[in-house]
Design a protein around this motif. Structure first.
Motif, PDB file in Angstrom:
ATOM      1  N   ALA A  15      -4.245   0.643 -13.779  1.00  0.00           N
ATOM      2  CA  ALA A  15      -4.917   0.251 -12.536  1.00  0.00           C
ATOM      3  C   ALA A  15      -4.538   1.187 -11.391  1.00  0.00           C
ATOM      4  O   ALA A  15      -5.395   1.580 -10.580  1.00  0.00           O
ATOM      5  N   ILE A  16      -3.261   1.545 -11.313  1.00  0.00           N
ATOM      6  CA  ILE A  16      -2.801   2.431 -10.247  1.00  0.00           C
ATOM      7  C   ILE A  16      -3.448   3.805 -10.363  1.00  0.00           C
ATOM      8  O   ILE A  16      -3.970   4.357  -9.381  1.00  0.00           O
ATOM      9  N   VAL A  17      -3.424   4.370 -11.562  1.00  0.00           N
ATOM     10  CA  VAL A  17      -3.962   5.722 -11.755  1.00  0.00           C
ATOM     11  C   VAL A  17      -5.472   5.759 -11.551  1.00  0.00           C
ATOM     12  O   VAL A  17      -6.008   6.683 -10.932  1.00  0.00           O
ATOM     13  N   SER A  22      -9.349   8.395  -8.147  1.00  0.00           N
ATOM     14  CA  SER A  22     -10.705   8.415  -7.611  1.00  0.00           C
ATOM     15  C   SER A  22     -10.744   8.899  -6.162  1.00  0.00           C
ATOM     16  O   SER A  22     -11.816   9.176  -5.621  1.00  0.00           O
ATOM     17  N   ARG A  23      -9.579   9.015  -5.534  1.00  0.00           N
ATOM     18  CA  ARG A  23      -9.511   9.451  -4.148  1.00  0.00           C
ATOM     19  C   ARG A  23      -9.465  10.979  -4.082  1.00  0.00           C
ATOM     20  O   ARG A  23      -8.910  11.635  -4.968  1.00  0.00           O
ATOM     21  N   ARG A  31      -1.486  16.162  -6.323  1.00  0.00           N
ATOM     22  CA  ARG A  31      -1.942  15.094  -7.215  1.00  0.00           C
ATOM     23  C   ARG A  31      -0.777  14.278  -7.778  1.00  0.00           C
ATOM     24  O   ARG A  31      -0.828  13.054  -7.797  1.00  0.00           O
ATOM     25  N   LEU A  32       0.275  14.909  -8.216  1.00  0.00           N
ATOM     26  CA  LEU A  32       1.455  14.184  -8.695  1.00  0.00           C
ATOM     27  C   LEU A  32       2.439  13.849  -7.572  1.00  0.00           C
ATOM     28  O   LEU A  32       2.943  12.714  -7.528  1.00  0.00           O
ATOM     29  N   GLY A  87      -8.998  17.451 -11.543  1.00  0.00           N
ATOM     30  CA  GLY A  87      -9.145  16.986 -10.169  1.00  0.00           C
ATOM     31  C   GLY A  87     -10.115  15.838 -10.002  1.00  0.00           C
ATOM     32  O   GLY A  87     -10.382  15.409  -8.882  1.00  0.00           O
ATOM     33  N   SER A  88     -10.668  15.329 -11.104  1.00  0.00           N
ATOM     34  CA  SER A  88     -11.648  14.248 -11.044  1.00  0.00           C
ATOM     35  C   SER A  88     -10.973  12.880 -11.206  1.00  0.00           C
ATOM     36  O   SER A  88      -9.805  12.794 -11.572  1.00  0.00           O
TER      37      SER A  88
END
Length: 216
Positions: A15-17, A22-23, A31-32, A87-88
């Motif tokens: 759920a978190i990922v 999506s942002r 990203r990380l 990146g998606s």
């Protein structure tokens, strides 16, 4: 609910990922690092090893992520087997109930040794799983749903492609990875596939044996 966080590590992280990926980030390299604080706190609860955006306890299941939405040609942000390598937005196959592959080893190289939850400069994952070579899969592949990580992956030479079985879902269908062979016996992930009950028969043949893949 703390009890849910403690007992359903896989669902909580999915759920978190899915929400986070999506942002749109201004700097792709974040990203990380941008999710490092959350990962660090959850790591204390789960007492697990964090590996480039994934956790060792549910690593094989969470390899079954797929790109959501447009292609992004952003790469080299993480090993190809990690959702952070693109990146998606991503989504996980959440209904995997049977794991068919074995995790042999996984190691990640942080960009900064003091920031183990941050950006990485490389990583290696060794998986033992049943597979079909691209030429072998040419027939049944017409039944399979395939989602590629990058637009360039679609044009891959089928002779260098391998369909690896990760597990089965609630509907008794198959779920796995699409790998591309590189030099020196290493492989990169280029996508994910899923199939129906009909495809399970393909994977039950005596001629299919498990083999070891080193993914980078």
């Amino acid at each position: 609910d703390k009890s849910v966080i403690e007992t359903r590590q896989d669902l909580v992280w999915e759920a978190i990922v899915e929400d986070y990926s999506s942002r749109e980030l201004t700097v792709p390299e974040d990203r990380l690092p941008a999710i490092a604080g959350i990962a660090s706190e959850l790591g204390k609860i789960w007492e697990d090893v964090y590996l480039a955006g994934l956790w060792r306890k549910c690593l094989v299941k969470h390899l079954a992520w797929e790109r959501v939405g447009r292609f992004s040609e952003t790469d080299n942000l993480a090993p190809t087997w990690s959702w952070a390598s693109i990146g998606s937005g991503v989504a996980f196959h959440q209904n995997i109930v049977t794991i068919a592959a074995d995790l042999v080893d996984c190691q990640v190289q942080p960009l900064d040794e003091r920031a183990t939850f941050g950006q990485v400069k490389g990583g290696m994952l060794i998986l033992r799983a049943a597979c079909l070579g691209g030429l072998q899969a040419k027939g049944p592949s017409s039944f399979w749903r395939q989602v590629y990580d990058h637009s360039s992956s679609i044009a891959s030479d089928v002779a260098d492609m391998y369909y690896v079985l990760l597990g089965r879902n609630l509907e008794q269908g198959c779920i796995g990875l699409i790998l591309r062979r590189k030099a020196e016996g290493k492989f990169t992930r280029i996508g994910v596939w899923s199939g129906s009950r009909v495809d399970v028969q393909v994977w039950c043949r005596d001629t299919i044996e498990k083999r070891v893949f080193q993914m980078v």
